[in-house]
Scaffold this motif. Structure first.
Motif, PDB file in Angstrom:
ATOM      1  N   ALA A  74       0.807  -1.217   0.000  1.00  0.00           N
ATOM      2  CA  ALA A  74       0.000   0.000   0.000  1.00  0.00           C
ATOM      3  C   ALA A  74       0.842   1.271   0.000  1.00  0.00           C
ATOM      4  CB  ALA A  74      -0.931   0.004   1.213  1.00  0.00           C
ATOM      5  N   ARG A  75       2.109   1.168   0.429  1.00  0.00           N
ATOM      6  CA  ARG A  75       2.954   2.358   0.545  1.00  0.00           C
ATOM      7  C   ARG A  75       4.192   2.217  -0.324  1.00  0.00           C
ATOM      8  NH1 ARG A  75       1.948   5.111   5.786  1.00  0.00           N
ATOM      9  NH2 ARG A  75       0.172   4.067   6.765  1.00  0.00           N
ATOM     10  N   GLN A  76       4.616   3.328  -0.895  1.00  0.00           N
ATOM     11  CA  GLN A  76       5.808   3.318  -1.735  1.00  0.00           C
ATOM     12  C   GLN A  76       7.065   3.516  -0.881  1.00  0.00           C
ATOM     13  OE1 GLN A  76       5.457   6.184  -4.888  1.00  0.00           O
ATOM     14  NE2 GLN A  76       4.008   4.953  -6.058  1.00  0.00           N
ATOM     15  N   GLY A  77       8.183   3.149  -1.451  1.00  0.00           N
ATOM     16  CA  GLY A  77       9.467   3.366  -0.788  1.00  0.00           C
ATOM     17  C   GLY A  77       9.808   2.269   0.207  1.00  0.00           C
ATOM     18  N   LEU A  78      10.940   2.450   0.862  1.00  0.00           N
ATOM     19  CA  LEU A  78      11.400   1.501   1.872  1.00  0.00           C
ATOM     20  C   LEU A  78      10.538   1.604   3.127  1.00  0.00           C
ATOM     21  CD1 LEU A  78      15.277   2.065   1.608  1.00  0.00           C
ATOM     22  CD2 LEU A  78      14.010   0.047   0.817  1.00  0.00           C
ATOM     23  N   PRO A  79      10.458   0.536   3.897  1.00  0.00           N
ATOM     24  CA  PRO A  79       9.755   0.629   5.188  1.00  0.00           C
ATOM     25  C   PRO A  79      10.512   1.567   6.118  1.00  0.00           C
ATOM     26  CG  PRO A  79      10.903  -1.472   4.993  1.00  0.00           C
ATOM     27  CD  PRO A  79      10.984  -0.820   3.647  1.00  0.00           C
TER      28      PRO A  79
END
Length: 287
Positions: free
Chosen positions: A213-218
């Motif tokens: 659901a979210r872009q990029g690294l955690p």
């Protein structure tokens, strides 16, 4: 010639104290190293025990291992994090996840949770500061903390060292295209589990670790990556892959298109349905 009379001399006899002084003086002449064991009852240096932290363990698993090794109540090491003064980057916000470097550490009667945690974080910083890792991270515009975060995903997702460079390339390619990483390992971290069974409902959870659901690294690393994973993170294998799935042990398929990836996932599912190995790892959009 006259001879001067001299009374016969008596042989001097050492007292008990004198004999002891002569004995100790001789020992000093032979070297202090001979004297020390005698004066201290022949003490033998303590032989350290060994604490092994494997690659890919999460912080709670490391805490529990330290508690067991030091025979402390559960939760003791976790509680020590706040006061241990660990040399963590500001990005970590006091959370040592990803910086408890996997290695074998000596443990003695003087070891405490704080000393062991300090050794682990110091080792992680040293590995991240090696020339190859540090320069490679800079070349990709990553901070050491971001390198540790990416390396932790590689550690969790790659079936073995041979696939680490390709998994790293998938992550880099997805980041470059502003695609969500869609890594099951980050979902598992959010749900505090380890499984290859990620359901559609799992990909909809409200968590900063939901890379579907979210872009990029955690926001943080998800485990303790080893040096090989760190090296792969900053020097990925050249390729145009965007997907991967481990169809069966020793057979991880990397794909540049979703159509090709779907074929590999279908084979993965057929093998599982037929009673084959359940150790496959689905990569991005693997479900």
């Amino acid at each position: 010639m006259r001879h001067e009379y001299r009374p016969p001399q008596r042989r001097s006899r050492l007292t008990r104290r004198g004999r002891l002084a002569l004995f100790l003086g001789t020992l000093f002449a032979l070297g202090a190293a001979v004297l020390i064991p005698i004066l201290h009852g022949g003490e033998v240096p303590e032989t350290p025990r060994r604490l092994l932290i494997p690659e890919g363990q999460r912080a709670p698993q490391v805490y529990a291992a330290i508690d067991r090794e030091l025979k402390l109540p559960p939760g003791s090491t976790k509680a020590a994090v706040a006061t241990a003064g660990l040399a963590l980057p500001a990005e970590a916000k006091g959370n040592p996840e990803g910086y408890l470097f996997p290695a074998t550490y000596p443990v003695t009667s003087k070891s405490t949770p704080a000393t062991l945690l300090t050794d682990m974080v110091r080792t992680a910083n040293r590995k991240l500061a090696t020339r190859a890792v540090a320069d490679g991270g800079k070349a990709h515009g990553m901070t050491p903390y971001q390198t540790a975060t990416l390396a932790s995903i590689i550690e969790a997702e790659a079936e073995g060292r041979a696939d680490m460079g390709k998994v790293a390339r998938v992550v880099h390619n997805r980041l470059a295209k502003s695609m969500p990483l869609q890594m099951d390992s980050t979902i598992n971290y959010a749900l505090n589990r380890s499984t290859v069974d990620t359901k559609l409902s799992d990909t909809r959870i409200d968590s900063p670790f939901n890379t579907y659901a979210r872009q990029g690294l955690p926001p943080t690393p998800i485990d303790s990556p080893g040096l090989e994973a760190m090296a792969a993170a900053v020097a990925p294998t050249p390729g145009d892959w965007l997907f991967f799935v481990t169809v069966k042990p020793g057979d991880t398929r990397f794909s540049a298109t979703y159509e090709e990836h779907r074929k590999h996932v279908a084979e993965f599912n057929r093998i599982r349905a037929g009673g084959g190995s359940r150790t496959g790892q689905a990569g991005p959009a693997g479900k």
